[in-house]
Design an enzyme around this catalytic site. Structure first.
Site, PDB file in Angstrom:
ATOM      1  N   GLU A 161       0.834  -1.219   0.000  1.00 44.84           N
ATOM      2  CA  GLU A 161       0.000   0.000   0.000  1.00 44.84           C
ATOM      3  C   GLU A 161       0.860   1.257   0.000  1.00 44.84           C
ATOM      4  OE1 GLU A 161      -0.637  -2.682   1.775  1.00 44.84           O
ATOM      5  OE2 GLU A 161      -2.635  -3.271   1.130  1.00 44.84           O
ATOM      6  N   HIS A 218      -9.281  -7.355   9.815  1.00 43.65           N
ATOM      7  CA  HIS A 218      -9.997  -7.166   8.554  1.00 43.65           C
ATOM      8  C   HIS A 218     -11.414  -6.647   8.782  1.00 43.65           C
ATOM      9  CE1 HIS A 218      -6.826 -10.060   7.638  1.00 43.65           C
ATOM     10  NE2 HIS A 218      -6.931  -9.731   6.352  1.00 43.65           N
TER      11      HIS A 218
END
Lengths: 385, 337
Positions: free
Chosen positions: B61, B130
């Site tokens: 990322e 998550h």
């Protein structure tokens, strides 16, 4: 220490009071000064206010029960009270007699009352906002079931319906009962048109002398003088016997926020003009401030009701039961009057009298009124020498 | 009107913007090309737009958010997909120190038309790493916009507005809402950024909600309505800029406020909304303390039952509103004090 509420002495002659209604039940929250009980004496129904803010812990007398003055009738639990302090009241019903004596000790011990400021009442911002906008006293504002003041609890009465139940105040109840009773008394009314020029001149003169003068107390003094020749108007009637008094006790009808009250000026003829004005002003002010005591309202035999300031031309007043007569004062207005075939402008007023026909007959009343008329029109200076 | 899913609405927004502006709009992220995205949102896009505009990135990322920042500086309109919003931490420096600041630091010479899309939220049994709601971390960054759509119509309209905006927009989609169906017109439209919306009118309490909590609040409102409690619901839609004027007006009417959000209760949007309401005229109209109903301050559990308990559910909203409207809150705050 829990706060004990005893049957209060509401008048000099009061020995017992009857519980008309409990405004709160056990477990309810109550503010200091909020009505706890309605108590009826032989003369009035009055609210007894809670001496403290707390929870109504015990109610020791039933509605309708007659209780001696000074006996404990309720226990208020303060937030600071421990279980131990409250324990002795748990069997209080059985110990009611003992409690009666305990009160006397407690009363002497009672320390200075705590002043609850509004900041201590749990209040939401919205409640404060409405209260400030509509000038509502937060201490007296209705609380919700959790004991706090919310905007909703204040607004509840307004929003529930377009019809609103208006509380019938104890003072109104007393008046309602008295007027219903009055309606049953055979009474007649006489109307007299009376020249008021001298009366007005006298009033103006007193004012120039810086006396707190007004029409009603001047008329009270004149009335007392006329009563000298008509002592029957110094009587009370209880349905069986007429009791004539040596005193000239004249009632004044006073409108207050909570209803009509009739304080009595006692021994009118023993007062100087100045004293009479002072007494009159004090009683009417106390009536408006709700500071009248029961004895202030006792022993009247005749009453004056003045609606002149509202422009009333003439009216028929209703007797206060037990009294002999009631005088109605209407407005003073200029009129064209024929005197010896000449036309004159005179200030005129209508004075009416309603009498209990069981005590006074028409002729006596007419003579009394004629004398009153003459005194006002022609002999006023003799009264106020 | 045509009914499609939240995910379909988002797809349409991206596809329509890519067709419209084939020079500048492109999307990149992990597994968005051949695989079609972790949630299947970009299925078929690679075939239509080719590998230059649907870019599969390495699992980094930090690097591909940085690529997005660079492309935006150069005048493109990149859409960066973070597979799970939880992974945004890796790209945080690019967002916080670069994307959010460069427009200001260059005195407006640079524009930053970057959209970072990230699915977030719990309820899918995806465990602590998550399932988070990360908007509270982002709220403290000046220079970005934060969008939290609660339904298909808003999802499409807000995403188009985000792509067209010259500032960095973090676009937080809720995983459980992807399958939510709703009316979406076929015609072109926008939902402006920085406008909250009253989605239900009521007089007894105001619920301010975001994302999936709007749906649950609406369900709670149905239940409460049967018991005579009418709640007004306001969907914030964007958290930055935060539009509280409808909230203030609503609180002045209902006198009660509850903010419902899925993120951890502490330091979240609830505290911000309540502070701003308390600083407004609405303060005078509060008839109960303004309350928050947020996720517990714990990592989201993997166990589905525990996960459910961690975040506000419809029944939690119902009971909280009852407590506020019924007045039992006073017993609670007295006890807590």
């Amino acid at each position: 220490m829990p706060e004990l509420v005893e049957m209060p002495k509401l008048g000099m002659t009061m020995e017992v009071g009857t519980i008309v209604k409990w405004c709160k039940k056990e477990g309810d929250f109550i503010n200091e000064g909020e009505p706890l009980i309605e108590v009826m004496t032989d003369k009035v129904v009055m609210d007894v206010e809670s001496p403290a803010t707390g929870i109504v812990y015990k109610v020791l007398a039933k509605e309708g029960e007659e209780i001696e003055v000074g006996k404990v009738i309720a226990v208020i639990k303060l937030t600071t009270d421990s279980k131990e302090e409250l324990a002795k009241f748990n069997t209080a019903k059985e110990r009611k007699k003992e409690l009666g004596t305990e009160v006397e000790k407690e009363v002497t011990k009672k320390t200075n009352k705590k002043n609850i400021s509004t900041t201590e009442i749990p209040t939401t911002p919205f409640a404060r906002y409405i209260a400030s906008k509509e000038r509502i006293d937060l201490e007296k504002a209705p609380r919700n079931t959790n004991g706090i003041v919310t905007g909703e609890s204040i607004n509840k009465i307004k929003i529930t319906s377009d019809k609103e139940e208006i509380p019938f105040l104890p003072m109104q109840k007393v008046m309602a009962e008295k007027m219903t009773e009055s309606g049953k008394i055979p009474q007649f009314t006489l109307y007299y048109d009376i020249g008021a020029d001298n009366l007005i001149n006298l009033n103006n003169q007193f004012k120039k002398e810086n006396l707190k003068s007004s029409i009603t107390p001047i008329l009270i003094k004149i009335l007392a003088r006329v009563m000298d020749s008509f002592p029957i108007f110094c009587s009370n009637f209880d349905g069986e016997k007429i009791i004539r008094s040596a005193h000239k006790n004249i009632g004044i009808a006073v409108q207050t926020k909570k209803g009509l009250v009739v304080p009595v000026i006692k021994d009118v003829d023993s007062l100087s003009t100045k004293e009479l004005f002072t007494k009159f002003n004090m009683l009417t002010q106390n009536a408006k401030d709700e500071k009248l005591t029961l004895s202030d309202m006792e022993e009247g035999t005749i009453t004056i009701s003045n609606l002149g300031m509202f422009g009333v031309s003439y009216f028929r007043p209703l007797l206060i039961p037990g009294q002999t007569a009631i005088i109605a004062i209407s407005t003073i207005q200029e009129k064209l009057v024929l005197i010896n075939s000449g036309i004159f402008i005179r200030k005129m007023m209508n004075i009416a009298i309603s009498c209990d026909h069981r005590v006074v007959d028409g002729v006596t009343a007419a003579q009394f009124m004629q004398s009153l008329k003459e005194t006002i029109e022609a002999k006023i200076s003799e009264v106020f020498k | 009107m045509r009914v499609i899913t939240y995910k379909e609405a988002l797809r349409e927004a991206i596809i329509e913007k890519m067709r419209e502006d084939d020079e500048n709009v492109f999307m990149m992220g992990e597994d968005i090309g051949v695989y079609g995205g972790a949630f299947g949102l970009s299925l078929g896009m690679l075939e239509e737009f080719g590998p230059e505009r649907i870019l599969d990135t390495p699992m980094s990322e930090a690097s591909f958010v940085g690529v997005g920042v660079g492309a935006a500086i150069m005048g493109m309109r990149p859409i960066v997909e973070i597979m799970f919003s939880d992974f945004l931490t890796f790209g945080a420096d690019q967002i916080i120190n670069q994307a959010a600041k460069l427009r200001f630091m260059t005195g407006g010479q640079l524009k930053m038309p970057l959209v970072v899309r990230a699915p977030q939220g719990s309820g899918a049994g995806a465990a602590a790493q998550h399932s988070q709601n990360i908007e509270a971390w982002l709220l403290n960054i000046p220079g970005i916009k934060i969008v939290v759509p609660s339904n298909p119509y808003d999802a499409k309209g807000l995403l188009k507005s985000s792509i067209e905006d010259d500032n960095t927009v973090i676009f937080l989609e809720h995983k459980l809402l992807y399958s939510m169906k709703g009316e979406v017109p076929e015609e072109d439209y926008r939902v402006p950024l920085g406008k909250s919306k009253v989605v239900r009118s009521g007089k007894d309490a105001t619920i301010v909600a975001t994302s999936i909590m709007v749906k649950r609040s609406l369900e709670a409102a149905e239940i409460l309505g049967k018991e005579g409690i009418q709640v007004e619901i306001i969907d914030l839609r964007t958290l930055k800029p935060l539009d509280l004027s409808p909230v203030i007006e609503s609180v002045k009417k209902t006198h009660r406020l509850l903010v419902v959000y899925e993120g951890c209760i502490t330091g979240g949007i609830g505290g911000e909304v309540i502070s701003q309401v308390a600083e407004s005229e609405a303060f005078l109209y509060l008839d109960a303390p303004p309350f928050r109903l947020g996720g517990l301050d714990v990592p989201i559990a993997y166990n589905l039952n525990l996960e459910r308990k961690t975040t506000p559910q419809t029944e939690d909203i119902v009971s909280k509103v009852k407590e506020i409207v019924g007045g039992d809150w006073y017993a609670r705050i007295s006890r807590d004090a």
